[in-house]
Design an enzyme around this catalytic site. Structure first.
Site, PDB file in Angstrom:
ATOM      1  N   LYS A 275       0.872  -1.067   0.002  1.00 52.52           N
ATOM      2  CA  LYS A 275       0.050   0.092   0.042  1.00 52.52           C
ATOM      3  C   LYS A 275       0.803   1.192   0.033  1.00 52.52           C
ATOM      4  CE  LYS A 275      -3.854  -2.243   2.548  1.00 52.52           C
ATOM      5  NZ  LYS A 275      -4.910  -2.239   3.867  1.00 52.52           N
TER       6      LYS A 275
ATOM      7  N   TYR B 167     -12.530  -2.646  -2.392  1.00 50.20           N
ATOM      8  CA  TYR B 167     -13.006  -2.328  -0.839  1.00 50.20           C
ATOM      9  C   TYR B 167     -14.454  -2.480  -0.800  1.00 50.20           C
ATOM     10  CZ  TYR B 167      -8.274  -1.961   0.900  1.00 50.20           C
ATOM     11  OH  TYR B 167      -7.128  -2.124   1.410  1.00 50.20           O
TER      12      TYR B 167
ATOM     13  N   ASN C 247      -2.073  -0.167   7.442  1.00 46.41           N
ATOM     14  CA  ASN C 247      -1.409  -1.437   7.730  1.00 46.41           C
ATOM     15  C   ASN C 247      -0.610  -2.196   6.585  1.00 46.41           C
ATOM     16  OD1 ASN C 247      -3.352  -2.335   6.048  1.00 46.41           O
ATOM     17  ND2 ASN C 247      -4.516  -3.194   7.413  1.00 46.41           N
TER      18      ASN C 247
ATOM     19  N   HIS D 277      -1.572  -5.565   1.488  1.00 44.66           N
ATOM     20  CA  HIS D 277      -3.001  -6.092   1.459  1.00 44.66           C
ATOM     21  C   HIS D 277      -2.643  -7.563   1.047  1.00 44.66           C
ATOM     22  CE1 HIS D 277      -6.876  -7.484   0.024  1.00 44.66           C
ATOM     23  NE2 HIS D 277      -6.326  -7.930  -0.824  1.00 44.66           N
TER      24      HIS D 277
ATOM     25  N   GLU E 262      -9.749 -10.772  -6.791  1.00 45.59           N
ATOM     26  CA  GLU E 262      -8.998  -9.746  -6.595  1.00 45.59           C
ATOM     27  C   GLU E 262      -7.748  -9.646  -7.885  1.00 45.59           C
ATOM     28  OE1 GLU E 262      -7.449  -9.756  -2.788  1.00 45.59           O
ATOM     29  OE2 GLU E 262      -9.463  -9.037  -1.979  1.00 45.59           O
TER      30      GLU E 262
HETATM   31  P1  IDP Z   1      -7.653  -7.193   5.496  1.00 44.56           P
HETATM   32  O1  IDP Z   1      -7.073  -6.053   5.014  1.00 44.56           O
HETATM   33  O2  IDP Z   1      -7.131  -7.656   6.675  1.00 44.56           O
HETATM   34  O3  IDP Z   1      -8.518  -7.989   4.608  1.00 44.56           O
HETATM   35  P2  IDP Z   1     -10.650  -5.809   5.598  1.00 44.56           P
HETATM   36  O4  IDP Z   1     -11.316  -5.940   6.621  1.00 44.56           O
HETATM   37  O5  IDP Z   1     -10.893  -6.361   4.268  1.00 44.56           O
HETATM   38  O6  IDP Z   1      -9.120  -6.395   6.356  1.00 44.56           O
HETATM   39  O7  IDP Z   1     -10.318  -4.312   5.360  1.00 44.56           O
HETATM   40  C1  IDP Z   1      -9.654  -3.759   4.383  1.00 44.56           C
HETATM   41  C2  IDP Z   1      -8.804  -2.432   4.866  1.00 44.56           C
HETATM   42  O8  IDP Z   1      -9.470  -1.574   5.439  1.00 44.56           O
HETATM   43  C3  IDP Z   1      -7.789  -2.859   5.988  1.00 44.56           C
HETATM   44  O9  IDP Z   1      -6.816  -3.648   5.628  1.00 44.56           O
HETATM   45  C4  IDP Z   1      -7.627  -1.509   6.706  1.00 44.56           C
HETATM   46  O10 IDP Z   1      -6.729  -0.834   6.144  1.00 44.56           O
HETATM   47  C5  IDP Z   1      -9.029  -0.830   6.666  1.00 44.56           C
HETATM   48  N1  IDP Z   1     -10.001  -1.100   7.769  1.00 44.56           N
HETATM   49  C6  IDP Z   1     -10.579  -2.429   7.945  1.00 44.56           C
HETATM   50  N2  IDP Z   1     -11.338  -2.190   9.196  1.00 44.56           N
HETATM   51  C7  IDP Z   1     -11.065  -0.964   9.638  1.00 44.56           C
HETATM   52  C8  IDP Z   1     -11.660  -0.500  10.953  1.00 44.56           C
HETATM   53  O11 IDP Z   1     -12.502  -1.190  11.682  1.00 44.56           O
HETATM   54  N3  IDP Z   1     -10.929   0.968  10.987  1.00 44.56           N
HETATM   55  C9  IDP Z   1     -10.343   1.386  10.237  1.00 44.56           C
HETATM   56  N4  IDP Z   1      -9.602   0.720   8.933  1.00 44.56           N
HETATM   57  C10 IDP Z   1     -10.200  -0.257   8.846  1.00 44.56           C
HETATM   58 MG    MG Z   2     -10.185  -8.077   3.279  1.00 41.57          MG
END
Ligand code: IDP
Ligand code: MG
Length: 147
Positions: free
Chosen positions: A14, A54, A128, A131, A142
């Protein structure tokens, strides 16, 4: 013993990962875990691509900030890009998710990529670094979307 499946999975470094100069570090970790790169490119993320990627989060309060984040908007023009990769290997989806760490960087294992290098921004976005596809269905969707 778990059965071994040879899988393909999507990894995205990212914009914060690029800004923090973590690309080499991430590629090294995945190479040392013996995954093969079968696709790689650096690209600017259009809004439609970000929104499709997303789509499962479109009703979340942080959705708009998340789209800005994956497009690199908070980091300036040089970092409005990501590196997308397809990795192949035994149980690649689950194992690369483990190397990436939990979604919330504060809850992620401290030796994982997200645990070591992620943070929560003042806007509340989980910044984070990486991805990684979460299951076989997501990986297929994806990879088609990004490549
Ligand atoms: P993942 O990336 O671990 O698969 P997902 O639930 O698919 O998690 O969420 C996609 C991205 O959205 C996450 O990597 C993070 O950057 C962001 N995200 C997910 N949940 C939250 C939240 O509760 N607060 C803020 N950002 C979030
Ligand atoms: Mg995800």
């Amino acid at each position: 013993m778990t059965e071994e499946h040879i899988e393909n999975t999507l990894v995205i470094v990212k914009p914060d990962g690029l800004k923090k100069s973590l690309t080499g570090n991430i590629l090294t970790k995945l190479a040392e875990a013996r995954f093969m790169i079968i696709g790689a490119k650096v690209l600017r993320v259009s809004r439609p691509l970000a929104e499709q990627h997303y789509q499962h989060l479109k009703d979340k309060p942080f959705f708009k900030d998340l789209i800005d984040y994956i497009q690199g908007k908070p980091y300036g023009p040089d970092f409005e890009r990501v590196m997308a990769l397809v990795y192949k290997g035994p149980n690649a989806i689950k194992r690369i998710r483990e190397i990436a760490g939990a979604t919330n960087p504060e809850e992620a294992d401290s030796v994982s990529i997200r645990g070591a290098f992620g943070r929560i921004t003042t806007k509340g976005v989980f910044e984070n670094v990486i991805h990684a596809s979460s299951d076989a269905k997501d990986a297929e969707r994806e990879i088609k979307l990004w490549f």
